[in-house]
Design an enzyme around this catalytic site. Structure first.
Site, PDB file in Angstrom:
ATOM      1  N   MET A  30      92.682  20.733 103.906  1.00 19.37           N
ATOM      2  CA  MET A  30      94.053  20.750 104.433  1.00 19.37           C
ATOM      3  C   MET A  30      94.102  20.038 105.787  1.00 19.37           C
ATOM      4  SD  MET A  30      95.797  24.229 103.140  1.00 19.37           S
ATOM      5  CE  MET A  30      95.084  25.335 104.343  1.00 19.37           C
ATOM      6  N   LEU A  33      90.451  18.322 110.760  1.00 21.71           N
ATOM      7  CA  LEU A  33      89.039  18.412 110.375  1.00 21.71           C
ATOM      8  C   LEU A  33      88.138  18.850 111.525  1.00 21.71           C
ATOM      9  CD1 LEU A  33      88.874  15.131 108.241  1.00 21.71           C
ATOM     10  CD2 LEU A  33      89.362  17.466 107.476  1.00 21.71           C
ATOM     11  N   GLY A  36      82.734  21.752 110.045  1.00 23.27           N
ATOM     12  CA  GLY A  36      82.560  22.376 108.727  1.00 23.27           C
ATOM     13  C   GLY A  36      82.976  21.406 107.627  1.00 23.27           C
ATOM     14  N   HIS A  37      84.146  20.784 107.798  1.00 18.63           N
ATOM     15  CA  HIS A  37      84.609  19.792 106.811  1.00 18.63           C
ATOM     16  C   HIS A  37      83.642  18.615 106.730  1.00 18.63           C
ATOM     17  CE1 HIS A  37      88.670  21.521 108.105  1.00 18.63           C
ATOM     18  NE2 HIS A  37      88.673  21.730 106.809  1.00 18.63           N
ATOM     19  N   GLY A 148      83.353  24.851 100.700  1.00 18.76           N
ATOM     20  CA  GLY A 148      82.563  25.574 101.699  1.00 18.76           C
ATOM     21  C   GLY A 148      82.484  27.060 101.383  1.00 18.76           C
ATOM     22  N   ASP A 151      84.917  30.047 102.584  1.00 16.61           N
ATOM     23  CA  ASP A 151      85.928  30.655 101.715  1.00 16.61           C
ATOM     24  C   ASP A 151      85.227  31.048 100.411  1.00 16.61           C
ATOM     25  OD1 ASP A 151      88.617  29.942 103.222  1.00 16.61           O
ATOM     26  OD2 ASP A 151      87.311  28.200 103.335  1.00 16.61           O
TER      27      ASP A 151
HETATM   28  P1  AMP Z   1      90.532  23.952 104.574  1.00 12.44           P
HETATM   29  O1  AMP Z   1      90.866  22.632 105.180  1.00 12.44           O
HETATM   30  O2  AMP Z   1      90.442  25.077 105.546  1.00 12.44           O
HETATM   31  O3  AMP Z   1      91.360  24.272 103.357  1.00 12.44           O
HETATM   32  O4  AMP Z   1      89.048  23.827 104.036  1.00 12.44           O
HETATM   33  C1  AMP Z   1      88.648  22.771 103.209  1.00 12.44           C
HETATM   34  C2  AMP Z   1      87.234  23.002 102.755  1.00 12.44           C
HETATM   35  O5  AMP Z   1      86.389  23.099 103.902  1.00 12.44           O
HETATM   36  C3  AMP Z   1      87.047  24.311 101.966  1.00 12.44           C
HETATM   37  O6  AMP Z   1      86.125  24.107 100.917  1.00 12.44           O
HETATM   38  C4  AMP Z   1      86.498  25.246 103.021  1.00 12.44           C
HETATM   39  O7  AMP Z   1      85.711  26.301 102.486  1.00 12.44           O
HETATM   40  C5  AMP Z   1      85.638  24.292 103.829  1.00 12.44           C
HETATM   41  N1  AMP Z   1      85.393  24.840 105.161  1.00 12.44           N
HETATM   42  C6  AMP Z   1      86.291  25.250 106.090  1.00 12.44           C
HETATM   43  N2  AMP Z   1      85.669  25.758 107.179  1.00 12.44           N
HETATM   44  C7  AMP Z   1      84.342  25.672 106.923  1.00 12.44           C
HETATM   45  C8  AMP Z   1      83.168  26.037 107.643  1.00 12.44           C
HETATM   46  N3  AMP Z   1      83.228  26.613 108.844  1.00 12.44           N
HETATM   47  N4  AMP Z   1      81.959  25.797 107.086  1.00 12.44           N
HETATM   48  C9  AMP Z   1      81.880  25.226 105.848  1.00 12.44           C
HETATM   49  N5  AMP Z   1      82.941  24.857 105.124  1.00 12.44           N
HETATM   50  C10 AMP Z   1      84.161  25.077 105.647  1.00 12.44           C
END
Ligand code: AMP
Length: 285
Positions: A30, A33, A36-37, A148, A151
């Protein structure tokens, strides 16, 4: 880096790439970034010949309109970071193109897992996640899609959906990345007030306390781990922080484990509202 905004172009890129015998890795996000991303992008790069990153703030998965409105966004900065990682395609579709019918007529669910943990507290959230991920997997048809473990429940649901709907894509789990302080990286962290940061750190501190007790005693039971959790949350949080859940679970079924179960091979997970932000964290032991 190619920037694609329409589904038609995305499908065309994927078709040509696959016809050329090249594999594709997809990283759905989403945006806004963080490291983690980026770790997911690197995992994607290590597996596929072409890396596609999608950025789409999916309105269907926000059960709270304020959260959707305040969700941080910075597409220009995101594009810069992805260029530095040699990403091949940034796919940023418009909401009207992704979900032309509002609300969409179809619903995807996974009843045995969706009513637990975050699903129990965010009605409709995972149905929205499953639909967007389903559609992204249909448009891109990647060989790999990386999610990741931050979640964990989301990963498990997507893994099961992909297997049971017989998708070609391998669903890959990537490790949870933390700040040096222990705080799990999240796009929402920018919304934590500075005064609430010490309380936010309670989540990872709680998980780490269980981990160090388990290191000392490999036979640690869930009963003892629950006591550690309770004490740590009581010490670190205040009455204004709302705990949605905090417990030890079976990582396959997401059922809370009995007190007598060993902590080894379990999942500890928690979600806490700290000020205006809802934070989640988890650890697999
Ligand atoms: P989001 O943009 O929050 O929807 O996350 C997109 C992807 O990044 C999802 O697969 C999340 O699980 C992963 N993600 C978000 N934060 C982290 C983190 N701290 N460590 C690893 N993966 C992450």
């Amino acid at each position: 880096m190619l920037e694609i905004t329409t589904v038609k172009e995305m499908r065309e890129y994927s078709r040509l790439t696959r016809n050329a015998g090249l594999s594709i890795s997809l990283v759905p996000t989403m945006g806004y970034l963080h490291a983690g991303h980026i770790s997911l992008v690197r995992e994607a790069r290590s597996r596929g010949n072409r890396v596609v990153v999608s950025i789409f703030v999916n309105p269907l998965q926000f059960n709270d309109p304020d959260d959707l409105e305040n969700y941080p966004r910075n597409p220009e900065r995101d594009a810069g970071l992805l260029r530095e990682e040699d990403v091949d395609v940034l796919f940023m579709p418009e909401p009207a193109e992704v979900f032309p019918d509002q609300p969409p007529g179809i619903r995807l669910s996974y009843p045995s897992l969706i009513g637990k943990l975050c699903g129990a507290h965010r009605p409709g959230h995972f149905e929205g996640v499953l639909l967007i991920v389903h559609n992204l997997l249909q448009w891109v048809i990647p060989d790999y899609a990386i999610f990741g473990l931050k979640d964990y429940q989301q990963y498990l649901l997507i893994k099961r959906m992909s297997a049971e709907l017989a998708f070609e894509t391998d669903i890959i789990a990537a490790p949870l990345i933390r700040e040096e302080s222990g705080l799990a990286l999240s796009s929402r962290n920018v919304r934590i007030p500075a005064s609430a940061l010490p309380r936010a750190l309670t989540l990872s501190q709680t998980l780490n306390q269980i981990k160090s007790s388990l290191n000392k005693n490999p036979l640690l039971t869930c009963k003892s781990a629950r006591e550690i959790m309770q004490d740590s949350l009581n010490d670190g949080l205040t009455a204004e922080d709302i705990i949605d859940y905090a417990d030890l679970y079976d990582p396959g079924s997401l059922d809370a484990l009995p007190d007598s179960s060993p902590v080894k091979n379990s999942l500890a997970a928690l979600a806490v509202h700290i000020g205006p932000v809802r934070l989640i964290d988890n650890m697999l032991y």
